[in-house]
Design a protein around this motif. Structure first.
Motif, mmCIF file in Angstrom:
data_model
loop_
_atom_site.group_PDB
_atom_site.id
_atom_site.type_symbol
_atom_site.label_atom_id
_atom_site.label_comp_id
_atom_site.label_asym_id
_atom_site.label_seq_id
_atom_site.Cartn_x
_atom_site.Cartn_y
_atom_site.Cartn_z
ATOM 1 N N ALA A 191 0.824 -1.213 0.000
ATOM 2 C CA ALA A 191 0.000 0.000 0.000
ATOM 3 C C ALA A 191 0.857 1.261 0.000
ATOM 4 O O ALA A 191 0.396 2.323 -0.444
ATOM 5 C CB ALA A 191 -0.935 0.002 1.202
ATOM 6 N N GLY A 192 2.099 1.138 0.452
ATOM 7 C CA GLY A 192 2.986 2.297 0.533
ATOM 8 C C GLY A 192 3.871 2.514 -0.674
ATOM 9 O O GLY A 192 4.678 3.450 -0.701
ATOM 10 N N LEU A 193 3.740 1.677 -1.700
ATOM 11 C CA LEU A 193 4.595 1.814 -2.881
ATOM 12 C C LEU A 193 4.273 3.097 -3.643
ATOM 13 O O LEU A 193 3.114 3.475 -3.800
ATOM 14 C CB LEU A 193 4.410 0.610 -3.809
ATOM 15 N N GLY A 240 -0.820 -6.535 -11.963
ATOM 16 C CA GLY A 240 -1.071 -5.137 -12.282
ATOM 17 C C GLY A 240 -2.524 -4.747 -12.118
ATOM 18 O O GLY A 240 -2.845 -3.558 -12.017
ATOM 19 N N LEU A 241 -3.407 -5.730 -12.072
ATOM 20 C CA LEU A 241 -4.831 -5.482 -11.829
ATOM 21 C C LEU A 241 -5.215 -5.752 -10.382
ATOM 22 O O LEU A 241 -5.937 -4.974 -9.762
ATOM 23 C CB LEU A 241 -5.691 -6.371 -12.738
ATOM 24 N N THR A 242 -4.747 -6.882 -9.851
ATOM 25 C CA THR A 242 -5.209 -7.335 -8.536
ATOM 26 C C THR A 242 -4.312 -6.908 -7.382
ATOM 27 O O THR A 242 -4.731 -6.942 -6.224
ATOM 28 C CB THR A 242 -5.308 -8.867 -8.496
ATOM 29 N N VAL A 263 -8.533 -2.593 -4.976
ATOM 30 C CA VAL A 263 -7.342 -3.448 -4.913
ATOM 31 C C VAL A 263 -6.864 -3.571 -3.470
ATOM 32 O O VAL A 263 -6.513 -4.666 -3.005
ATOM 33 C CB VAL A 263 -6.219 -2.896 -5.817
ATOM 34 N N ARG A 264 -6.845 -2.481 -2.761
ATOM 35 C CA ARG A 264 -6.406 -2.531 -1.365
ATOM 36 C C ARG A 264 -7.292 -3.453 -0.539
ATOM 37 O O ARG A 264 -6.815 -4.186 0.334
ATOM 38 C CB ARG A 264 -6.406 -1.125 -0.759
ATOM 39 N N TYR A 309 -2.112 -0.304 -6.301
ATOM 40 C CA TYR A 309 -2.432 -0.135 -4.877
ATOM 41 C C TYR A 309 -3.053 1.222 -4.551
ATOM 42 O O TYR A 309 -3.481 1.444 -3.422
ATOM 43 C CB TYR A 309 -1.176 -0.385 -4.045
ATOM 44 N N ILE A 310 -3.117 2.112 -5.539
ATOM 45 C CA ILE A 310 -3.827 3.372 -5.315
ATOM 46 C C ILE A 310 -5.335 3.185 -5.479
ATOM 47 O O ILE A 310 -6.116 4.074 -5.145
ATOM 48 C CB ILE A 310 -3.322 4.479 -6.259
#
Length: 222
Positions: free
Chosen positions: A13-15, A68-70, A36-37, A31-32
């Motif tokens: 989540a912090g990437l 890249g999606l999940t 997804v989160r 993750y934005i």
């Protein structure tokens, strides 16, 4: 003490994307996306809610139709729902690599057993695209040089999640060239075991897919 799951969710989540990339390359940071989160948290809570160390299986960088999606390596939205039992509204895309990985996971004993022993990730944790298509971190020298500090930092942080350090499994022979270079510099793992990449197997060696699955299982030491 935080669990593997708690540390993993915080890490992903912090990437953040690097400010500038060479050429026409761009990154997808899934993750934005709040959806997804949510599913990422459900996934890690379901399979990694403990403090056990795991064998790291390290891919290249996520594909735009999988991680890249999940936000979960080698796991497309279909596999996330049908194999992991996590409903999602992230689309219906399928990815060849994800298809192979879940054949391997099911041959291993299923997701619960597999993820209790192993963690699949990527050397660079965000999807890379160029002209709307998948691109690898090593496809140009300039891109690799730009991303290498981020790759090293990412791997360092991921190892802290709970990696077994005696060996790691690398997916992709070219990927292994760069992972070995980085590992020689930073000593993350004592040994790197190299396997052919799932996409290569599904595209060019499909008739031998179960031989490759046996190789994957053997590499884990099972």
């Amino acid at each position: 003490m935080k669990t593997f799951a708690e540390k993993a969710v915080k890490f992903f989540a912090g990437l953040n994307k690097p400010k500038k990339l060479p050429g026409e390359t761009d990154l997808i940071n899934p993750y934005i996306n709040e959806d997804v989160r949510i599913v990422m948290s459900q996934f890690f809570k379901k399979y990694f809610d403990d403090n056990r160390e795991r064998i790291f299986i390290i891919g290249i960088n996520p594909g735009r139709f999988g991680g890249g999606l999940t936000g979960i390596s080698f796991t497309d939205p279909i596999a996330l729902k049908e194999e992991c039992g996590i409903d999602n509204n992230l689309g219906k895309q399928k990815e060849l690599s994800s298809k192979f990985i879940y054949k391997f996971i099911n041959a291993y004993g299923g997701p619960a057993k597999f993820y209790s022993k192993c963690f699949i990730t990527a050397l660079y944790p965000m999807a890379i695209i160029k002209y709307g298509k998948n691109f690898n971190y090593y496809d140009t020298v300039s891109l690799y040089k730009t991303l290498k500090p981020h790759i090293v930092e990412s791997l360092c942080e991921q190892v802290k999640l709970g990696a077994k350090r005696d060996f790691a499994i690398c997916l992709g022979k070219k990927n292994a060239t760069y992972l070995n270079e980085i590992n020689n510099e930073h000593s993350f793992f004592k040994e790197i075991r190299v396997l052919d990449h799932p996409r290569y197997i599904m595209q060019y060696r499909l008739k031998r897919v179960y031989d490759y699955i046996d190789q994957y299982i053997s590499a884990t030491g099972k």
